[in-house]
Design a protein around this motif. Structure first.
Motif, PDB file in Angstrom:
ATOM      1  N   ARG A   1       0.809  -1.227   0.000  1.00  0.00           N
ATOM      2  CA  ARG A   1       0.000   0.000   0.000  1.00  0.00           C
ATOM      3  C   ARG A   1       0.845   1.281   0.000  1.00  0.00           C
ATOM      4  O   ARG A   1       0.332   2.363  -0.149  1.00  0.00           O
ATOM      5  CB  ARG A   1      -0.939   0.059   1.228  1.00  0.00           C
ATOM      6  CG  ARG A   1      -1.750  -1.176   1.453  1.00  0.00           C
ATOM      7  CD  ARG A   1      -3.089  -1.141   0.737  1.00  0.00           C
ATOM      8  NE  ARG A   1      -2.982  -1.104  -0.691  1.00  0.00           N
ATOM      9  CZ  ARG A   1      -2.599  -2.133  -1.470  1.00  0.00           C
ATOM     10  NH1 ARG A   1      -2.252  -3.279  -0.952  1.00  0.00           N
ATOM     11  NH2 ARG A   1      -2.539  -2.028  -2.771  1.00  0.00           N
TER      12      ARG A   1
ATOM     13  N   THR B   1      -8.500  -0.002   4.177  1.00  0.00           N
ATOM     14  CA  THR B   1      -8.610  -0.483   2.791  1.00  0.00           C
ATOM     15  C   THR B   1      -9.090  -1.933   2.722  1.00  0.00           C
ATOM     16  O   THR B   1      -8.993  -2.572   1.682  1.00  0.00           O
ATOM     17  CB  THR B   1      -7.260  -0.354   2.044  1.00  0.00           C
ATOM     18  OG1 THR B   1      -6.318  -1.239   2.650  1.00  0.00           O
ATOM     19  CG2 THR B   1      -6.724   1.059   2.066  1.00  0.00           C
ATOM     20  N   THR B   2      -9.537  -2.479   3.854  1.00  0.00           N
ATOM     21  CA  THR B   2     -10.213  -3.789   3.851  1.00  0.00           C
ATOM     22  C   THR B   2     -11.485  -3.616   4.680  1.00  0.00           C
ATOM     23  O   THR B   2     -11.878  -2.488   4.998  1.00  0.00           O
ATOM     24  CB  THR B   2      -9.347  -4.904   4.483  1.00  0.00           C
ATOM     25  OG1 THR B   2      -9.214  -4.642   5.885  1.00  0.00           O
ATOM     26  CG2 THR B   2      -7.975  -5.007   3.842  1.00  0.00           C
TER      27      THR B   2
ATOM     28  N   SER C   1     -11.805  -2.457  12.175  1.00  0.00           N
ATOM     29  CA  SER C   1     -10.987  -2.066  13.324  1.00  0.00           C
ATOM     30  C   SER C   1     -10.897  -0.546  13.498  1.00  0.00           C
ATOM     31  O   SER C   1     -10.733  -0.048  14.615  1.00  0.00           O
ATOM     32  CB  SER C   1      -9.578  -2.661  13.144  1.00  0.00           C
ATOM     33  OG  SER C   1      -8.713  -2.232  14.138  1.00  0.00           O
TER      34      SER C   1
ATOM     35  N   TYR D   1      -7.641  -2.944  20.858  1.00  0.00           N
ATOM     36  CA  TYR D   1      -6.304  -3.134  20.291  1.00  0.00           C
ATOM     37  C   TYR D   1      -5.819  -4.547  20.609  1.00  0.00           C
ATOM     38  O   TYR D   1      -6.338  -5.216  21.506  1.00  0.00           O
ATOM     39  CB  TYR D   1      -5.311  -2.091  20.835  1.00  0.00           C
ATOM     40  CG  TYR D   1      -5.076  -2.221  22.327  1.00  0.00           C
ATOM     41  CD1 TYR D   1      -5.890  -1.548  23.227  1.00  0.00           C
ATOM     42  CD2 TYR D   1      -4.071  -3.053  22.824  1.00  0.00           C
ATOM     43  CE1 TYR D   1      -5.703  -1.694  24.594  1.00  0.00           C
ATOM     44  CE2 TYR D   1      -3.879  -3.197  24.197  1.00  0.00           C
ATOM     45  CZ  TYR D   1      -4.696  -2.523  25.066  1.00  0.00           C
ATOM     46  OH  TYR D   1      -4.527  -2.676  26.418  1.00  0.00           O
TER      47      TYR D   1
ATOM     48  N   GLY E   1      -8.544  -2.600  -5.991  1.00  0.00           N
ATOM     49  CA  GLY E   1      -7.580  -3.667  -6.284  1.00  0.00           C
ATOM     50  C   GLY E   1      -7.558  -4.775  -5.244  1.00  0.00           C
ATOM     51  O   GLY E   1      -6.715  -5.683  -5.311  1.00  0.00           O
TER      52      GLY E   1
ATOM     53  N   ASN F   1     -15.005 -11.469   8.232  1.00  0.00           N
ATOM     54  CA  ASN F   1     -14.514 -10.992   9.530  1.00  0.00           C
ATOM     55  C   ASN F   1     -15.480  -9.913  10.058  1.00  0.00           C
ATOM     56  O   ASN F   1     -15.919  -9.940  11.212  1.00  0.00           O
ATOM     57  CB  ASN F   1     -13.092 -10.424   9.343  1.00  0.00           C
ATOM     58  CG  ASN F   1     -12.424  -9.930  10.611  1.00  0.00           C
ATOM     59  OD1 ASN F   1     -11.374  -9.318  10.546  1.00  0.00           O
ATOM     60  ND2 ASN F   1     -12.996 -10.184  11.767  1.00  0.00           N
TER      61      ASN F   1
ATOM     62  N   HIS G   1      -5.872 -14.202  10.198  1.00  0.00           N
ATOM     63  CA  HIS G   1      -7.030 -13.700  10.948  1.00  0.00           C
ATOM     64  C   HIS G   1      -8.367 -13.829  10.192  1.00  0.00           C
ATOM     65  O   HIS G   1      -9.295 -14.488  10.657  1.00  0.00           O
ATOM     66  CB  HIS G   1      -6.776 -12.234  11.326  1.00  0.00           C
ATOM     67  CG  HIS G   1      -7.842 -11.652  12.166  1.00  0.00           C
ATOM     68  ND1 HIS G   1      -7.908 -11.811  13.532  1.00  0.00           N
ATOM     69  CD2 HIS G   1      -8.923 -10.916  11.840  1.00  0.00           C
ATOM     70  CE1 HIS G   1      -8.971 -11.198  14.001  1.00  0.00           C
ATOM     71  NE2 HIS G   1      -9.612 -10.644  12.993  1.00  0.00           N
TER      72      HIS G   1
HETATM   73  P1  NAD Z   1      -4.457  -7.230   6.491  1.00  0.00           P
HETATM   74  O1  NAD Z   1      -4.477  -5.855   6.984  1.00  0.00           O
HETATM   75  O2  NAD Z   1      -3.255  -8.053   6.815  1.00  0.00           O
HETATM   76  O3  NAD Z   1      -4.719  -7.221   4.928  1.00  0.00           O
HETATM   77  C1  NAD Z   1      -4.803  -8.437   4.203  1.00  0.00           C
HETATM   78  C2  NAD Z   1      -3.974  -8.358   2.917  1.00  0.00           C
HETATM   79  O4  NAD Z   1      -4.597  -7.460   2.013  1.00  0.00           O
HETATM   80  C3  NAD Z   1      -2.551  -7.814   3.137  1.00  0.00           C
HETATM   81  O5  NAD Z   1      -1.661  -8.562   2.340  1.00  0.00           O
HETATM   82  C4  NAD Z   1      -2.639  -6.368   2.639  1.00  0.00           C
HETATM   83  O6  NAD Z   1      -1.406  -5.871   2.171  1.00  0.00           O
HETATM   84  C5  NAD Z   1      -3.655  -6.514   1.512  1.00  0.00           C
HETATM   85  N1  NAD Z   1      -4.422  -5.297   1.218  1.00  0.00           N
HETATM   86  C6  NAD Z   1      -4.954  -4.437   2.108  1.00  0.00           C
HETATM   87  N2  NAD Z   1      -5.635  -3.483   1.473  1.00  0.00           N
HETATM   88  C7  NAD Z   1      -5.523  -3.729   0.144  1.00  0.00           C
HETATM   89  C8  NAD Z   1      -6.018  -3.098  -1.033  1.00  0.00           C
HETATM   90  N3  NAD Z   1      -6.795  -2.025  -0.949  1.00  0.00           N
HETATM   91  N4  NAD Z   1      -5.714  -3.632  -2.230  1.00  0.00           N
HETATM   92  C9  NAD Z   1      -4.958  -4.753  -2.334  1.00  0.00           C
HETATM   93  N5  NAD Z   1      -4.464  -5.409  -1.253  1.00  0.00           N
HETATM   94  C10 NAD Z   1      -4.747  -4.899  -0.024  1.00  0.00           C
HETATM   95  O7  NAD Z   1      -5.708  -8.095   7.021  1.00  0.00           O
HETATM   96  P2  NAD Z   1      -7.129  -7.664   7.596  1.00  0.00           P
HETATM   97  O8  NAD Z   1      -7.939  -8.894   7.482  1.00  0.00           O
HETATM   98  O9  NAD Z   1      -7.639  -6.409   7.036  1.00  0.00           O
HETATM   99  O10 NAD Z   1      -6.824  -7.382   9.139  1.00  0.00           O
HETATM  100  C11 NAD Z   1      -6.421  -8.405  10.026  1.00  0.00           C
HETATM  101  C12 NAD Z   1      -5.904  -7.802  11.312  1.00  0.00           C
HETATM  102  O11 NAD Z   1      -6.849  -6.885  11.834  1.00  0.00           O
HETATM  103  C13 NAD Z   1      -5.639  -8.830  12.404  1.00  0.00           C
HETATM  104  O12 NAD Z   1      -4.409  -8.570  13.028  1.00  0.00           O
HETATM  105  C14 NAD Z   1      -6.796  -8.621  13.364  1.00  0.00           C
HETATM  106  O13 NAD Z   1      -6.500  -8.985  14.673  1.00  0.00           O
HETATM  107  C15 NAD Z   1      -7.077  -7.155  13.211  1.00  0.00           C
HETATM  108  N6  NAD Z   1      -8.454  -6.738  13.557  1.00  0.00           N
HETATM  109  C16 NAD Z   1      -8.614  -5.896  14.626  1.00  0.00           C
HETATM  110  C17 NAD Z   1      -9.891  -5.445  14.974  1.00  0.00           C
HETATM  111  C18 NAD Z   1     -10.063  -4.497  16.137  1.00  0.00           C
HETATM  112  O14 NAD Z   1     -11.138  -3.960  16.349  1.00  0.00           O
HETATM  113  N7  NAD Z   1      -9.014  -4.237  16.878  1.00  0.00           N
HETATM  114  C19 NAD Z   1     -11.014  -5.861  14.230  1.00  0.00           C
HETATM  115  C20 NAD Z   1     -10.804  -6.723  13.144  1.00  0.00           C
HETATM  116  C21 NAD Z   1      -9.513  -7.160  12.793  1.00  0.00           C
END
Ligand code: NAD
Length: 346
Positions: A41, A114-115, A119, A125, A155, A167, A250
């Motif tokens: 990113r 971006t996902t 969170s 945390y 993307g 999730n 996750h």
């Molecule tokens: P992540 O942030 O690891 O993203 C997953 C993959 O997608 C990565 O390889 C990233 O580089 C890629 N990516 C991200 N945005 C992209 C985009 N726009 N285009 C292309 N690729 C992209 O995974 P996640 O599932 O978003 O987050 C998981 C983490 O979030 C865990 O550590 C979990 O514990 C935490 N989480 C925390 C809370 C909270 O409230 N504290 C809630 C949910 C998840």
């Protein structure tokens, strides 16, 4: 800048909002933001780095589950840069690192998700060390500003969208049967399930459908708000232990586990189940969740995710050990049965 005491982040939700990020940061009083992101990113900042009056320091080493050594490294760089705010751009991994740094430094956090992790709107945390993943709640980690720009997600590959969307959906499911659910949190949760269940299948066929991207993003925002307002149950506990102590990914773990926990909790959470079914447009929540997961390009089992069968009893003990609220009473044997089914993908 001082960290905000307000429990609700300011939100900008707009296609192209990220193009205005320099102005939005200046409006927050930040001139030296410390950016945390994942390697892929970093490119989002390339035009900004040259065009902006804001001096950016970028750390692109965020990884899942917020390992303490990554946080230590980022904190040292942040302090050397004399940053006045933290900006996270990326999925839950980037947001999570931003939160850990906000907790340590009390600097305000600005999140650009971006996902669909949700969170960015929670004060929850996590931090992982060799003893596993510890989670907590603290007002300092709640972002002061959240910038939602659906264009940043065009993307996002279908598999990541699907896992991350599940999730978010899991946040809403557990929020609906939480002992402290309110009319407001349940309305957010129901709406988010409706949005995610409608948008995710569309995105599997066309990841660039902007209407579906916005709908999924709105769904994940509402899911995060519902999660933040309620207590988490068995499902989140299982995923935290499998992620923090066994290195499972996750979002994919959420997608594999959710149908089994919904089936397990179903007889003890009738109202929540009928709301989930209504939001999915089906008559039965457990089979509706299972059908949604099966319709998406997601792993079917813990075995497929590389979880070793020998780890099931130990994981079940660790999961059952903690005291957390859940509609159905839970024993280590119950968790072992759930994990065994999920391992096989029955
Ligand atoms: P992540 O942030 O690891 O993203 C997953 C993959 O997608 C990565 O390889 C990233 O580089 C890629 N990516 C991200 N945005 C992209 C985009 N726009 N285009 C292309 N690729 C992209 O995974 P996640 O599932 O978003 O987050 C998981 C983490 O979030 C865990 O550590 C979990 O514990 C935490 N989480 C925390 C809370 C909270 O409230 N504290 C809630 C949910 C998840």
């Amino acid at each position: 800048m001082k960290a905000s005491e307000s429990p609700v982040p300011e939100v900008v939700f707009e296609e192209g909002a990220f193009l205005k990020v320099a102005a939005l940061l200046e409006a927050q009083g930040s001139r030296r933001p410390f950016v945390v992101t994942t390697a892929g990113r970093r490119k989002e900042f390339s035009s900004l780095e040259t065009a902006s009056s804001v001096r950016l320091e970028i750390f692109d080493g965020a990884v899942e589950h917020v390992p303490v050594e990554v946080t230590d490294r980022a904190e040292a760089l942040l302090r050397r840069a004399e940053a006045d705010s933290i900006v996270s751009l990326g999925g839950g991994s980037a947001t999570g690192l931003g939160k850990a740094l906000a907790l340590r430094t009390s600097l305000p956090l600005i999140a650009v998700p971006t996902t669909y992790s949700g969170s960015e709107v929670t004060s929850i945390y996590g931090l992982t060390d060799r003893d596993g993943k510890k989670t907590g709640r603290d007002a300092r980690v709640l972002p002061r500003l959240v910038i939602y720009d659906p264009l940043l997600t065009l993307g996002l590959p279908p598999g990541v969208s699907a896992a991350s969307g599940m999730n978010a959906l899991a946040h809403s499911v557990e929020a609906l049967y939480a002992s402290n659910a309110s009319a407001e949190s349940s309305a957010w949760a129901e709406r988010s399930i409706r949005d995610l269940a409608a948008a995710l299948p569309v995105l599997m066929d066309d990841p660039t459908d902007l209407t579906a991207r916005s709908q999924a993003m709105r769904g994940s925002q509402l899911a995060g708000m519902a999660l933040n307002a309620t207590v988490m149950g068995l499902h989140h506990r299982i995923c935290h232990v499998l992620g923090g102590s066994f290195g499972m990914p996750h979002a994919k773990t959420h997608a594999v586990i959710l149908p089994y926990v919904v089936s397990f909790n179903s007889p003890h959470a009738e109202d929540a189940m009928s709301r989930i079914a209504g939001a999915l447009g089906v008559s039965d929540a457990p089979s509706g969740i299972r059908a949604l997961v099966r319709s998406l390009p997601l792993p079917r089992s813990l075995a497929e995710l590389g979880f070793s069968k020998e780890n099931i009893p130990g994981a079940a003990r660790e999961i059952a050990e903690a005291n957390y609220p859940n509609p159905a009473p839970v024993s280590a044997e119950d968790v072992e049965r759930i994990l065994t089914k999920a391992w096989k993908g029955e």
